[in-house]
Enzyme design. Sequence first.
Site, short mmCIF file in Angstrom:
data_model
loop_
_atom_site.label_atom_id
_atom_site.label_comp_id
_atom_site.label_asym_id
_atom_site.label_seq_id
_atom_site.Cartn_x
_atom_site.Cartn_y
_atom_site.Cartn_z
N ARG A 193 -4.15 62.32 -46.69
CA ARG A 193 -2.80 61.73 -46.79
C ARG A 193 -2.67 60.80 -47.99
O ARG A 193 -1.95 59.80 -47.94
CB ARG A 193 -2.42 60.98 -45.51
CG ARG A 193 -2.68 61.73 -44.23
CD ARG A 193 -1.96 63.03 -44.15
NE ARG A 193 -2.34 63.78 -42.95
CZ ARG A 193 -1.96 65.03 -42.72
NH1 ARG A 193 -1.22 65.68 -43.59
NH2 ARG A 193 -2.33 65.65 -41.63
N LYS A 312 -12.77 55.92 -35.08
CA LYS A 312 -11.82 56.86 -34.47
C LYS A 312 -12.66 57.71 -33.54
O LYS A 312 -13.50 58.50 -34.00
CB LYS A 312 -11.17 57.71 -35.56
CG LYS A 312 -10.29 58.85 -35.04
CD LYS A 312 -9.58 59.54 -36.20
CE LYS A 312 -8.75 60.73 -35.74
NZ LYS A 312 -8.01 61.37 -36.85
N GLU A 316 -8.44 63.74 -32.07
CA GLU A 316 -8.32 64.81 -33.05
C GLU A 316 -9.68 65.40 -33.43
O GLU A 316 -10.01 65.58 -34.60
CB GLU A 316 -7.56 64.32 -34.29
CG GLU A 316 -6.16 63.84 -33.94
CD GLU A 316 -5.30 63.43 -35.13
OE1 GLU A 316 -5.86 63.02 -36.16
OE2 GLU A 316 -4.07 63.50 -34.99
N ARG A 349 -9.99 52.28 -32.64
CA ARG A 349 -8.61 52.74 -32.74
C ARG A 349 -8.04 53.25 -31.41
O ARG A 349 -8.74 53.95 -30.66
CB ARG A 349 -8.49 53.85 -33.80
CG ARG A 349 -8.79 53.34 -35.19
CD ARG A 349 -8.70 54.44 -36.20
NE ARG A 349 -7.39 54.64 -36.75
CZ ARG A 349 -6.82 55.83 -36.91
NH1 ARG A 349 -7.42 56.93 -36.49
NH2 ARG A 349 -5.64 55.94 -37.48
N ASP A 390 2.92 58.30 -34.32
CA ASP A 390 2.06 58.41 -35.49
C ASP A 390 2.84 58.14 -36.77
O ASP A 390 3.13 59.08 -37.51
CB ASP A 390 1.45 59.83 -35.54
CG ASP A 390 0.44 59.98 -36.67
OD1 ASP A 390 0.05 58.97 -37.26
OD2 ASP A 390 0.04 61.13 -36.94
N GLU A 418 2.87 58.96 -45.56
CA GLU A 418 2.58 60.28 -45.00
C GLU A 418 3.84 60.99 -44.48
O GLU A 418 4.08 62.15 -44.79
CB GLU A 418 1.55 60.13 -43.87
CG GLU A 418 1.25 61.44 -43.17
CD GLU A 418 0.21 61.29 -42.06
OE1 GLU A 418 -0.34 60.18 -41.88
OE2 GLU A 418 -0.05 62.29 -41.37
N HIS A 546 9.08 63.45 -35.66
CA HIS A 546 8.14 64.57 -35.80
C HIS A 546 8.84 65.91 -36.04
O HIS A 546 8.38 66.95 -35.55
CB HIS A 546 7.26 64.65 -34.54
CG HIS A 546 5.85 65.10 -34.84
ND1 HIS A 546 5.51 66.42 -35.04
CD2 HIS A 546 4.69 64.42 -34.96
CE1 HIS A 546 4.22 66.52 -35.27
NE2 HIS A 546 3.70 65.31 -35.24
C1 GCV Z 1 -6.96 60.30 -40.60
C2 GCV Z 1 -2.45 61.66 -38.29
C3 GCV Z 1 -2.74 62.14 -39.67
C4 GCV Z 1 -4.21 62.39 -39.87
C5 GCV Z 1 -4.94 61.09 -39.59
C6 GCV Z 1 -4.63 60.68 -38.15
C7 GCV Z 1 -5.27 59.35 -37.79
O1 GCV Z 1 -2.69 62.64 -37.37
O2 GCV Z 1 -2.01 63.29 -39.93
O3 GCV Z 1 -4.42 62.81 -41.19
O4 GCV Z 1 -6.32 61.24 -39.75
O5 GCV Z 1 -3.23 60.52 -38.03
O6 GCV Z 1 -4.61 58.36 -37.90
O7 GCV Z 1 -6.43 59.35 -37.40
#
Ligand code: GCV
Length: 724
Positions: A193, A312, A316, A349, A390, A418, A546
């Site tokens: 990003r 993190k 994801e 996080r 987000d 972003e 979104h």
């Molecule tokens: C670093 C969103 C972004 C991801 C990012 C994620 C996060 O999903 O698209 O690129 O990953 O947030 O904050 O961990």
Amino acid sequence: MKKSALLLSAFIAAGLLFLCCKSADTPIPDEDGHRLWLRYAPAGKLADQYRNAIQRIVVTGDSDTSRIIGRELASAMDTMLGSPGSVDTAWQKKPALIVGTPSTSDLIHNLNWDAELAEAGPEGFIIRSTSIENHPVTVIASSGEIGALYGTFHFLRLLQTGQPIRDLSVTERPRVQFRLLNHWDNLDGSIERGYAGRSLWQWGELPGKRDPRYTDYARVNASVGINGAVINNVNADVRILTEEYLLKVAALADLWRPYGLRVYLSAKFSAPVQLGGLQTADPLEPEVADWWKAKAAEIYRLIPDFGGFLVKANSEGQPGPKDYGRTHAEGANMLADALAPHGGIVMWRAFVYDQDVDPDRVKRAYIEFTKLDGRFRRNAVVQVKNGPIDFQPREPFHPLFGGMKQTPVFAELQATQEYLGQAKHLVYHGTMWKEFLDSDTYAKGAGSTVGGVLDGTVYPYPVTGIVSVANPGTDTNWCGHHFSQANWYAFGRLAWNHRLSAGQIAEEWARMTFTNDDGTVDAIRDMMLSSWETFVSYTMPLGLHHLIGTDHYAPMPENDRARRSDWTAFYYHRAAADGIGVDRTRKGNKAVEQYFPPVCDRFDSLETCPEKFLLWFHRCAWNYRMKSGLTLWQELCGKYYAGAEQAADLQAKWQSLAGIIDPRRHKEVADRLEIQVEDAVKWRDHILKYFQQYSQMPIEPPKQAITYGHRRLYANRYKTRAGI
Ligand code: GCV
């Protein structure tokens, strides 16, 4: 007429002619934006006042930081006042600028400000006009050298923005302790990003070769009080924890220390397995805890002031404690224990959204983390994005602000744009961040603002902080779009003092970055202050969010297929024949209940829910009557049309500054505004056409939409004010 008078008039006329021709012919020199807000342009009206007050610069102390202070002041005086400010350690009884701490300067020590300086703390400072032995002096004092550096930049900001310095009486201290940038930089030089080139960190060259940009970067951060940087992506590459990389990280830390900038790392939770060869990364396994303790000790041997880890986990696809049936608190505490003996912190996080926690992504983090409140170590904090999804163009504040009573929360903002037009659209985040910071959580009654939660006045958090995902890269102007620099600047200023206004910050930035000409500053500040609402209007108004595809840039409301349903757009808008939006009220999925009363009641009721959040909390029919008397559909059309028009206004205002702003930066911004205006129309048409298949109503440009003629009028007004 006498001959001498004739001669004199001819001389004056020739002089005037020369001056006129010169000003008409002298082009404004191009600037590339590399110097950001630290250009130190020649001082205007008050130059003489400044020169009189600063006949000497006295910087005491024998440290890298005091040398940095001296160099900064000397070079600033050189370009602002046209006199190479010679820096001395001796005063010589002249009107002078004296900078230091009571322990490095007898002059400051003898002022007996110790109690006030102690109150301001080692990062705080006093700037005061006073006299020593009947000679007027300006003193920048702090109990710590970094405070003296911050005070120096504050003083230079006063000069850069044309403020008088005769009767200064400034006392400043940061409202939160940790003011960090989070870089999402990968070890291969790419930036997740990132929209301004490659990563600043040249891993292939470090630790031997040290790019001058590393110190430039630290200096820029110090100028706004940013005191730390997490230098690698939260989607962490485990190699950052190897000795090879730690030596490189240590080289950066050495360069940054004199600027008060500490290094932090994103840590991958599975490192004990990937690097340590263990069978598990289970945080309750003693061998895992021992591995992290040893790793922390190794890091601190190389970087004695290492700040700590950002993690993190279980988000994801990242590994985390839940892989072993452990909680986020158990994971964070294991790392906190490893760092505690060295004074480091863990920032854990809250950006987690496991589908099995709740069907609505908006609710998940709150459910997971409030259960764990009070179970985190004192040096562990939960880092929470400003809104529950987000970094959407507009979100209500995350209910974890106020919801975590015993566990400190840091706010995570995002300077990199972003979801806000990346480095192509002009969107000033100061206004968005202020809406967030000033939101009243009512956690402890009225006045419990998010800012108050963050600075520890609502709950007595042992650690306080605000961070931002960073936006600089290797682009010459650092941030891609010249105006994106303002988001870096605004983050630093708001992290220092969340009570500053978005307008003040925009004005400071405009003055330092472009010009002190009042008319131009007004125009630029107005552009900045309206830009966020404009962006929201032409992309996701009325609580929509979104509506994008995987690029997070272009409109894609039709996006209804992805690996996870909560990565689609449809999941968030649910447009159908009966209406649009998600019912998060008490009659719906009850997300509103995550907020304290009366916030939950306000969001719950259609009567009181701010319309800017309408479709975030409510599902409404297309013909739902808005407060304006228009139907929802008409209002939606109105927002999109107005947004696109306002984008064109931004462009017109900027055009009106041609000839005032240097040609290179003017053109580079104008080129991007061209894209922005086109994109705004694309957004408008794409979204309205898509929703129309459900609303089955005509797309009506609103009557009150600003007409093109109107816009021209606007541009002309600015031209007149700017005198062109
Ligand atoms: C670093 C969103 C972004 C991801 C990012 C994620 C996060 O999903 O698209 O690129 O990953 O947030 O904050 O961990």
